[in-house]
Design an enzyme around this catalytic site. Structure first.
Site, PDB file in Angstrom:
ATOM      1  N   HIS A   1       0.175  10.932 -37.039  1.00 49.81           N
ATOM      2  CA  HIS A   1      -0.440  11.563 -38.255  1.00 49.81           C
ATOM      3  C   HIS A   1      -1.261  12.155 -37.613  1.00 49.81           C
ATOM      4  O   HIS A   1      -1.379  13.402 -36.438  1.00 49.81           O
ATOM      5  CB  HIS A   1      -1.867  10.366 -37.629  1.00 49.81           C
ATOM      6  CG  HIS A   1      -2.831  10.343 -38.203  1.00 49.81           C
ATOM      7  ND1 HIS A   1      -3.935  11.265 -38.296  1.00 49.81           N
ATOM      8  CD2 HIS A   1      -3.268   9.172 -39.769  1.00 49.81           C
ATOM      9  CE1 HIS A   1      -5.066  11.033 -39.379  1.00 49.81           C
ATOM     10  NE2 HIS A   1      -4.574   9.817 -40.267  1.00 49.81           N
TER      11      HIS A   1
ATOM     12  N   CYS B   1      -1.813  12.760 -44.189  1.00 50.38           N
ATOM     13  CA  CYS B   1      -2.755  12.318 -44.800  1.00 50.38           C
ATOM     14  C   CYS B   1      -3.630  12.982 -45.630  1.00 50.38           C
ATOM     15  O   CYS B   1      -4.086  14.097 -44.815  1.00 50.38           O
ATOM     16  CB  CYS B   1      -3.481  11.745 -42.612  1.00 50.38           C
ATOM     17  SG  CYS B   1      -5.358  11.214 -43.131  1.00 50.38           S
TER      18      CYS B   1
ATOM     19  N   HIS C   1      -1.485   7.965 -46.088  1.00 52.62           N
ATOM     20  CA  HIS C   1      -2.527   7.804 -46.367  1.00 52.62           C
ATOM     21  C   HIS C   1      -3.623   8.633 -47.392  1.00 52.62           C
ATOM     22  O   HIS C   1      -3.532  10.087 -47.439  1.00 52.62           O
ATOM     23  CB  HIS C   1      -3.499   8.059 -45.282  1.00 52.62           C
ATOM     24  CG  HIS C   1      -3.367   7.594 -44.026  1.00 52.62           C
ATOM     25  ND1 HIS C   1      -3.794   7.796 -42.944  1.00 52.62           N
ATOM     26  CD2 HIS C   1      -2.343   6.360 -43.830  1.00 52.62           C
ATOM     27  CE1 HIS C   1      -3.462   6.648 -41.970  1.00 52.62           C
ATOM     28  NE2 HIS C   1      -2.992   6.035 -42.297  1.00 52.62           N
TER      29      HIS C   1
ATOM     30  N   ASP D   1      -6.652   5.220 -47.306  1.00 56.45           N
ATOM     31  CA  ASP D   1      -7.578   5.034 -45.793  1.00 56.45           C
ATOM     32  C   ASP D   1      -8.856   4.909 -46.307  1.00 56.45           C
ATOM     33  O   ASP D   1      -8.967   3.900 -46.453  1.00 56.45           O
ATOM     34  CB  ASP D   1      -7.247   6.544 -45.853  1.00 56.45           C
ATOM     35  CG  ASP D   1      -7.242   7.122 -44.075  1.00 56.45           C
ATOM     36  OD1 ASP D   1      -6.548   5.794 -43.687  1.00 56.45           O
ATOM     37  OD2 ASP D   1      -7.515   8.071 -43.948  1.00 56.45           O
ATOM     38  N   HIS D   2      -9.824   5.361 -45.251  1.00 54.87           N
ATOM     39  CA  HIS D   2     -11.007   4.853 -46.259  1.00 54.87           C
ATOM     40  C   HIS D   2     -11.185   4.727 -46.854  1.00 54.87           C
ATOM     41  O   HIS D   2     -10.994   5.187 -47.700  1.00 54.87           O
ATOM     42  CB  HIS D   2     -12.406   6.095 -44.821  1.00 54.87           C
ATOM     43  CG  HIS D   2     -11.702   6.405 -43.463  1.00 54.87           C
ATOM     44  ND1 HIS D   2     -12.233   7.715 -42.714  1.00 54.87           N
ATOM     45  CD2 HIS D   2     -10.426   5.438 -42.480  1.00 54.87           C
ATOM     46  CE1 HIS D   2     -10.873   7.874 -42.112  1.00 54.87           C
ATOM     47  NE2 HIS D   2     -10.211   6.367 -41.415  1.00 54.87           N
TER      48      HIS D   2
ATOM     49  N   TYR E   1     -13.653   1.148 -42.726  1.00 51.44           N
ATOM     50  CA  TYR E   1     -12.861   0.604 -43.575  1.00 51.44           C
ATOM     51  C   TYR E   1     -13.024  -0.294 -44.019  1.00 51.44           C
ATOM     52  O   TYR E   1     -13.374  -2.260 -44.103  1.00 51.44           O
ATOM     53  CB  TYR E   1     -11.708  -0.509 -41.936  1.00 51.44           C
ATOM     54  CG  TYR E   1     -10.604   0.519 -42.149  1.00 51.44           C
ATOM     55  CD1 TYR E   1      -9.711   0.252 -42.170  1.00 51.44           C
ATOM     56  CD2 TYR E   1     -11.095   1.942 -40.293  1.00 51.44           C
ATOM     57  CE1 TYR E   1      -8.439   2.205 -42.110  1.00 51.44           C
ATOM     58  CE2 TYR E   1     -10.305   2.966 -40.867  1.00 51.44           C
ATOM     59  CZ  TYR E   1      -8.824   3.062 -41.128  1.00 51.44           C
ATOM     60  OH  TYR E   1      -8.087   3.657 -41.273  1.00 51.44           O
TER      61      TYR E   1
HETATM   62  C1  DNO Z   1      -7.651   6.425 -39.179  1.00 52.20           C
HETATM   63  C2  DNO Z   1      -6.907   6.505 -39.312  1.00 52.20           C
HETATM   64  C3  DNO Z   1      -6.709   7.249 -37.744  1.00 52.20           C
HETATM   65  C4  DNO Z   1      -4.675   7.022 -37.598  1.00 52.20           C
HETATM   66  C5  DNO Z   1      -4.322   7.308 -35.825  1.00 52.20           C
HETATM   67  C6  DNO Z   1      -3.136   6.968 -35.607  1.00 52.20           C
HETATM   68  O1  DNO Z   1      -9.103   5.661 -40.260  1.00 52.20           O
HETATM   69  O2  DNO Z   1      -6.159   7.051 -40.435  1.00 52.20           O
HETATM   70  O3  DNO Z   1      -6.895   6.861 -36.230  1.00 52.20           O
HETATM   71  O4  DNO Z   1      -5.029   5.341 -36.958  1.00 52.20           O
HETATM   72  O5  DNO Z   1      -4.963   8.547 -36.016  1.00 52.20           O
HETATM   73  O6  DNO Z   1      -2.096   6.772 -34.629  1.00 52.20           O
END
Ligand code: DNO
Length: 396
Positions: free
Chosen positions: A233, A271, A298, A353-354, A370
């Site tokens: 990531h 991401c 993401h 993602d968020h 989340y």
């Molecule tokens: C945030 C996520 C990150 C992700 C980690 C993967 O919300 O995208 O915390 O889970 O970096 O190791």
């Protein structure tokens, strides 16, 4: 796209039923009750998988199997943690997991300065304010080398911000930055945090990268053998913080990692929000450049509030600097390419993602970023883009 959603396990207020109702078919999860560096037994993984399958979904992606700090620091005790990691990988593969997401950010995972920044529609999002970070480094951590890392203007902006904050606002800023890893609720204290920073004295980006390469050289042959893809990531935000090195903030950074370890099992968790937090990054271009190495994505949007100080907030998925339609198009192109190549599973798991926090979300204690409703809307938007593109391409 395999519509996916993150689940923090049985204690998550966003339950598997919520997730299924949002349209997800794949759950992205981890054994969040296991501390970093501990072994994931096959039995514990199987029990977790069963929970997901009982809710009519699959578990393809682990996010995350975290990397012990000793591995990032290249310490002698990392040998033991590498062995444990490999055993957990084997247990995960035996239970049908395809992808392991992890990150190589020292000390922190993602970092924000505000967890409830209001948008004009009154929903709230996460904010990363450059001035807030400078203020925190100077006034909370009292770090000594700020002039080498911040411009005079950035430091001034930090000082000016700090002066406007009352004690409660200072505490909010501090606890937003020190928030524990996603899936935990423990905040580090500034003193604990400072001592973790000190463990990186003498570790620059080149050393951190070579520790990452060493990790990948150890795990990728195992991953190839057991049929798992490792998916790193990116840094979030995509630049160094607190004087710590960072090694995955741009597409060129990932290219260096691939050049060092070309194994097919060396993949990227794409991401869009993390890459999108840096002005010169074009997330769609980065996706297209590394499409073949992306086993999991993401999708999230961001907007800059102040380009000079690296300040951005998250934004509705269809409304920000990431061209979400072009991104879904790039995803479909890659899925089509995989299909033509005869991949057994050409579709890529994507999770919103968020998400924004909406009125009903704010009454639930979900993990920062989340929320349920905000993410459910985002997933619906992503699926709608995909359906529209499918129809258009049929007509075309
Ligand atoms: C945030 C996520 C990150 C992700 C980690 C993967 O919300 O995208 O915390 O889970 O970096 O190791």
């Amino acid at each position: 796209m395999i519509p996916s959603f993150r689940w923090f396990g049985p204690t998550d207020v966003v339950t598997l039923q919520h997730i299924r109702q949002a349209g997800a078919r794949s759950v992205v999860t981890a054994l969040h009750d296991h501390s970093c560096g501990s072994l994931w037994s096959r039995e514990a993984i199987a029990n977790h998988r069963q929970l997901v399958e009982n809710a009519d979904m699959k578990w393809h992606v682990v996010e995350s199997l975290p990397i012990h700090e000793s591995i990032k620091q290249g310490k002698p005790e990392s040998e033991r943690y590498l062995e444990i990691y490999a055993e957990s990988m084997r247990n995960l593969a035996a239970e049908g997991i395809d992808v392991i997401c992890y990150n190589f950010m020292p000390v922190t995972d993602w970092t924000r300065t505000e967890l409830a920044h209001p948008l004009s529609d009154t929903s709230t999002v996460l904010l990363c304010d450059g001035a807030g970070l400078a203020a925190f480094e100077r006034h909370v951590l009292d770090l000594g080398d700020l002039e080498t890392r911040y411009s005079a203007d950035e430091l001034l902006a930090g000082d000016q911000l700090w002066e406007t904050l009352d004690d409660a606002a200072k505490d909010r800023l501090t606890s937003a930055i020190l928030l524990g890893l996603p899936g935990t609720v423990d905040n580090l204290s500034p003193t604990e945090f400072k001592s973790m920073l000190a463990d990186y004295d003498g570790i620059d980006a080149a050393t951190l990268r070579s520790n990452l390469v060493r990790f990948l050289e150890y795990v990728t042959p195992i991953a190839e053998e057991i049929g798992i893809t490792m998916a790193i990531h990116p840094d979030d935000p995509p630049r160094p913080l607190f004087g710590l090195p960072r090694v995955l903030s741009t597409g060129d950074d990932f290219q260096k990692i691939v050049d060092a370890v070309p194994s097919k099992a060396n993949g990227l968790t794409f991401c869009s929000g993390s890459f999108g937090g840096r002005l010169e990054n074009n997330p769609v271009e980065i996706f297209e450049r590394f499409a073949e190495r992306i086993p999991f994505a993401h999708f999230r949007n961001v907007q800059f509030l102040n380009e000079d100080t690296n300040t951005f907030c998250e934004s509705p998925h269809l409304d920000g600097r990431v061209d979400m339609i072009a991104l879904v198009e790039a995803l479909r192109n890659e899925e089509q390419r995989r299909e033509e190549e005869g991949h057994s599973c050409p579709l890529i798991p994507v999770r919103p993602d968020h998400g924004r926090e909406l009125i009903d979300d704010s009454t639930k204690q979900s993990y920062a970023g989340y929320s349920y409703q905000g993410r459910a809307i985002a997933l619906a938007e992503l699926l709608a883009i995909e359906k529209t593109l499918n129809r258009t391409s049929l007509k075309g």
